[in-house]
Design a protein around this motif. Structure first.
Motif, PDB file in Angstrom:
ATOM      1  N   HIS A 156     -19.359  24.087  38.074  1.00 14.71           N
ATOM      2  CA  HIS A 156     -19.449  24.276  36.971  1.00 14.71           C
ATOM      3  C   HIS A 156     -19.450  23.251  36.020  1.00 14.71           C
ATOM      4  CE1 HIS A 156     -18.173  29.026  37.472  1.00 14.71           C
ATOM      5  NE2 HIS A 156     -19.416  28.602  37.504  1.00 14.71           N
ATOM      6  N   PHE A 157     -18.718  22.217  36.259  1.00 20.34           N
ATOM      7  CA  PHE A 157     -18.625  21.082  35.402  1.00 20.34           C
ATOM      8  C   PHE A 157     -19.945  20.285  35.567  1.00 20.34           C
ATOM      9  CE2 PHE A 157     -17.883  16.469  35.509  1.00 20.34           C
ATOM     10  CZ  PHE A 157     -17.183  16.474  33.994  1.00 20.34           C
ATOM     11  N   GLU A 158     -20.189  20.334  36.724  1.00 25.14           N
ATOM     12  CA  GLU A 158     -21.903  19.447  36.917  1.00 25.14           C
ATOM     13  C   GLU A 158     -22.713  20.242  36.253  1.00 25.14           C
ATOM     14  OE1 GLU A 158     -22.160  19.472  41.186  1.00 25.14           O
ATOM     15  OE2 GLU A 158     -20.919  17.956  41.464  1.00 25.14           O
ATOM     16  N   ARG A 159     -22.741  21.568  36.388  1.00 26.82           N
ATOM     17  CA  ARG A 159     -23.873  22.192  35.487  1.00 26.82           C
ATOM     18  C   ARG A 159     -23.772  21.985  34.080  1.00 26.82           C
ATOM     19  NH1 ARG A 159     -24.456  27.728  35.374  1.00 26.82           N
ATOM     20  NH2 ARG A 159     -26.634  27.485  35.693  1.00 26.82           N
ATOM     21  N   ALA A 160     -22.361  22.062  33.647  1.00 21.53           N
ATOM     22  CA  ALA A 160     -22.071  21.811  32.274  1.00 21.53           C
ATOM     23  C   ALA A 160     -22.568  20.573  31.647  1.00 21.53           C
ATOM     24  CB  ALA A 160     -20.693  21.916  31.842  1.00 21.53           C
ATOM     25  N   GLN A 161     -22.597  19.546  32.587  1.00 17.00           N
ATOM     26  CA  GLN A 161     -23.048  18.142  31.860  1.00 17.00           C
ATOM     27  C   GLN A 161     -24.645  18.093  31.888  1.00 17.00           C
ATOM     28  OE1 GLN A 161     -20.789  16.195  30.897  1.00 17.00           O
ATOM     29  NE2 GLN A 161     -19.316  18.259  31.722  1.00 17.00           N
ATOM     30  N   GLN A 162     -25.139  18.983  32.706  1.00 18.34           N
ATOM     31  CA  GLN A 162     -26.729  18.883  32.747  1.00 18.34           C
ATOM     32  C   GLN A 162     -27.200  19.761  31.365  1.00 18.34           C
ATOM     33  OE1 GLN A 162     -28.374  20.996  36.165  1.00 18.34           O
ATOM     34  NE2 GLN A 162     -26.991  20.004  37.326  1.00 18.34           N
ATOM     35  N   LEU A 163     -26.291  20.768  30.719  1.00 18.10           N
ATOM     36  CA  LEU A 163     -26.541  21.507  29.791  1.00 18.10           C
ATOM     37  C   LEU A 163     -26.240  20.512  28.431  1.00 18.10           C
ATOM     38  CD1 LEU A 163     -26.736  24.140  28.201  1.00 18.10           C
ATOM     39  CD2 LEU A 163     -24.501  24.697  28.634  1.00 18.10           C
ATOM     40  N   ILE A 164     -25.179  19.751  28.563  1.00 20.08           N
ATOM     41  CA  ILE A 164     -24.986  19.011  27.305  1.00 20.08           C
ATOM     42  C   ILE A 164     -25.950  17.758  27.111  1.00 20.08           C
ATOM     43  CG2 ILE A 164     -23.315  17.132  26.437  1.00 20.08           C
ATOM     44  CD1 ILE A 164     -22.135  20.098  26.358  1.00 20.08           C
ATOM     45  N   GLU A 165     -26.461  17.301  28.439  1.00 16.94           N
ATOM     46  CA  GLU A 165     -27.347  16.331  28.251  1.00 16.94           C
ATOM     47  C   GLU A 165     -28.728  16.931  27.818  1.00 16.94           C
ATOM     48  OE1 GLU A 165     -27.585  13.046  29.020  1.00 16.94           O
ATOM     49  OE2 GLU A 165     -25.543  12.832  29.781  1.00 16.94           O
ATOM     50  N   ALA A 166     -28.999  17.979  27.964  1.00 14.48           N
ATOM     51  CA  ALA A 166     -30.242  18.779  27.834  1.00 14.48           C
ATOM     52  C   ALA A 166     -30.343  19.091  26.143  1.00 14.48           C
ATOM     53  CB  ALA A 166     -30.666  20.181  28.416  1.00 14.48           C
ATOM     54  N   VAL A 167     -28.929  19.463  25.507  1.00 10.28           N
ATOM     55  CA  VAL A 167     -29.081  19.865  24.181  1.00 10.28           C
ATOM     56  C   VAL A 167     -28.953  18.650  23.165  1.00 10.28           C
ATOM     57  CG1 VAL A 167     -28.072  22.204  24.857  1.00 10.28           C
ATOM     58  CG2 VAL A 167     -26.406  20.407  24.307  1.00 10.28           C
ATOM     59  N   LEU A 168     -28.376  17.440  23.736  1.00 14.13           N
ATOM     60  CA  LEU A 168     -27.999  16.319  22.790  1.00 14.13           C
ATOM     61  C   LEU A 168     -29.375  16.028  21.924  1.00 14.13           C
ATOM     62  CD1 LEU A 168     -25.923  13.643  25.035  1.00 14.13           C
ATOM     63  CD2 LEU A 168     -25.455  14.742  22.886  1.00 14.13           C
ATOM     64  N   PRO A 169     -30.285  15.857  22.310  1.00 17.04           N
ATOM     65  CA  PRO A 169     -31.249  15.454  21.254  1.00 17.04           C
ATOM     66  C   PRO A 169     -31.542  16.533  20.376  1.00 17.04           C
ATOM     67  CG  PRO A 169     -32.261  15.204  23.581  1.00 17.04           C
ATOM     68  CD  PRO A 169     -31.074  16.216  23.757  1.00 17.04           C
ATOM     69  N   HIS A 170     -31.086  17.737  20.377  1.00 19.60           N
ATOM     70  CA  HIS A 170     -31.314  18.527  19.363  1.00 19.60           C
ATOM     71  C   HIS A 170     -30.342  18.953  18.601  1.00 19.60           C
ATOM     72  CE1 HIS A 170     -34.909  19.482  21.623  1.00 19.60           C
ATOM     73  NE2 HIS A 170     -34.185  19.650  22.820  1.00 19.60           N
ATOM     74  N   GLN A 171     -29.167  18.362  18.531  1.00 20.03           N
ATOM     75  CA  GLN A 171     -27.895  18.114  17.586  1.00 20.03           C
ATOM     76  C   GLN A 171     -28.395  18.268  16.213  1.00 20.03           C
ATOM     77  OE1 GLN A 171     -25.273  15.150  19.603  1.00 20.03           O
ATOM     78  NE2 GLN A 171     -23.687  16.168  18.244  1.00 20.03           N
ATOM     79  N   LYS A 172     -27.718  19.114  15.353  1.00 18.94           N
ATOM     80  CA  LYS A 172     -27.874  18.999  13.913  1.00 18.94           C
ATOM     81  C   LYS A 172     -26.828  18.224  13.601  1.00 18.94           C
ATOM     82  CE  LYS A 172     -28.415  22.227  10.176  1.00 18.94           C
ATOM     83  NZ  LYS A 172     -29.004  23.408   9.574  1.00 18.94           N
ATOM     84  N   GLN A 173     -27.072  17.505  12.308  1.00 17.59           N
ATOM     85  CA  GLN A 173     -26.032  16.836  11.660  1.00 17.59           C
ATOM     86  C   GLN A 173     -24.870  17.728  11.071  1.00 17.59           C
ATOM     87  OE1 GLN A 173     -25.352  13.668  12.005  1.00 17.59           O
ATOM     88  NE2 GLN A 173     -24.137  12.751  10.403  1.00 17.59           N
ATOM     89  N   SER A 174     -23.796  17.984  11.412  1.00 14.42           N
ATOM     90  CA  SER A 174     -22.936  19.013  10.839  1.00 14.42           C
ATOM     91  C   SER A 174     -21.755  18.641  10.150  1.00 14.42           C
ATOM     92  CB  SER A 174     -22.364  19.951  11.903  1.00 14.42           C
ATOM     93  OG  SER A 174     -21.505  19.201  12.727  1.00 14.42           O
ATOM     94  N   ILE A 175     -20.963  19.010   9.323  1.00 14.32           N
ATOM     95  CA  ILE A 175     -19.781  18.516   8.824  1.00 14.32           C
ATOM     96  C   ILE A 175     -18.465  18.790   9.711  1.00 14.32           C
ATOM     97  CG2 ILE A 175     -18.219  18.254   7.033  1.00 14.32           C
ATOM     98  CD1 ILE A 175     -20.540  18.804   5.151  1.00 14.32           C
TER      99      ILE A 175
END
Length: 334
Positions: free
Chosen positions: A39-58
């Motif tokens: 699950h950790f390996e899959r989770a890192q794939q997920l995080i890498e995939a969403v990184l470019p789509h981060q919204k600037q939050s507070i």
């Protein structure tokens, strides 16, 4: 026979998160929180995939003494923010009970309005008692929430010593909630906690407490004036608020907006974000090494033996530690 639910692919999880689907977001966070290697390996794939789509939050950290009404405050404050058209995510940093391994914070019932709000997402996240785990999992959960389009991330801590420092290291703004009897409660809090917040809220300032709250606010502001603020270029102050009467809530949001504008103008905001990324990197390295070390079969076998000898006074702690580390290094060379 109950049919096993098909595991969503990384692509399905990514798409669901980016679409703001709360069910998929919850599933993605569950994947991130898992201690399974697969699950950790899959989770890192997920995080890498969403990184470019981060919204600037507070990112706002919230802590306080027991009974200060953090959950009630978050319910009122979060509802105020969604009323302004903002999307709010609430994450709970919970070191958990080492006895039951269950969540101290329980469920969402103390945030009645927010839990019914379609523009809010609440996630109590037990960590199994490991603050390092809290750090990684909560940081990655923040990234997922930002990718899902949340404007404000509220990170609540139960206020048990070290967890305040962990939360402070992953948020932009840190808020401390106190009661009118602040002097007594502060004695029980970890030394240095008053140097962490960017704002102190004297809560439950309603009814017979209004006059007391104003007095505590004045005393607190005198103390804060002589303390060095955690955030460069910002002076921490105390304000009063009531979640029941919903007074002072808009003023708190105005202070936070002023803080964001000030720290953006002087460069502190981005500098802090970059520093936190590097701190996360080194925390992750330590976590990986520690997990790999303790999961080594030979180390696992030797640790109980050495622990017994240490307790019985037959072995020194330092030599035992060196023996274990030496064993581990030798295995790496093979």
């Amino acid at each position: 026979m109950v049919k096993k639910r098909k595991e969503k692919s990384i692509e399905e999880l990514v798409q669901g998160v980016l679409n703001g689907d709360r069910v998929t977001l919850a599933q993605a966070i569950t994947l991130v929180e898992s201690n399974s290697i697969r699950h950790f390996e899959r989770a890192q794939q997920l995080i890498e995939a969403v990184l470019p789509h981060q919204k600037q939050s507070i990112r706002i950290g919230i802590t306080g003494v027991p009974g200060a009404g953090k959950s009630t405050f978050i319910d009122t404050f979060g509802s105020f923010l969604t009323g302004l058209g903002l999307k709010v995510a609430v994450l709970a940093v919970d070191p958990s009970s080492n006895v039951s391994k269950g969540s101290i914070l329980g469920d969402k019932t103390r945030m009645e309005r927010l839990s019914r709000d379609v523009h809010a997402f609440i996630r109590p996240s037990p960590s199994g008692g490991t603050l390092g785990g809290v750090s990684r999992k909560t940081r990655e959960t923040i990234l997922l929430c930002e990718a899902a389009g949340y404007d404000v991330i509220l990170v609540e801590t139960v206020g048990v010593g070290q967890s305040e420092y962990v939360v402070r290291s992953m948020v932009d703004f840190f808020l401390l909630i106190l009661l009118t009897g602040a002097g007594d409660e502060l004695q029980a809090m970890k030394k240095g906690i008053m140097e962490l917040p960017d704002l102190v809220v004297i809560h439950k300032a309603d009814g017979d407490n209004v006059e007391k709250a104003e007095k505590v606010k004045e005393e607190m502001n005198m103390m804060l004036h002589v303390l060095r603020s955690y955030t460069e270029g910002w002076e921490t102050k105390a304000v009063t608020a009531s979640s029941i009467k919903e007074t002072g809530i808009d003023s708190i949001w105005n202070v936070i907006q002023t803080f964001i504008q000030t720290t953006n103008n002087n460069g502190v905001f981005q500098k802090r974000r970059k520093t936190q990324q590097l701190e996360w990197l080194h925390a992750m390295i330590k976590e990986h090494i520690e997990r790999h070390f303790y999961n080594d079969p030979e180390v696992k076998e030797l640790v109980p033996k050495l622990e017994t000898e240490i307790i019985e006074g037959k072995r020194a702690v330092s030599s035992s530690a060196l023996q274990l580390v030496g064993l581990y290094y030798e295995k790496l060379k093979r």
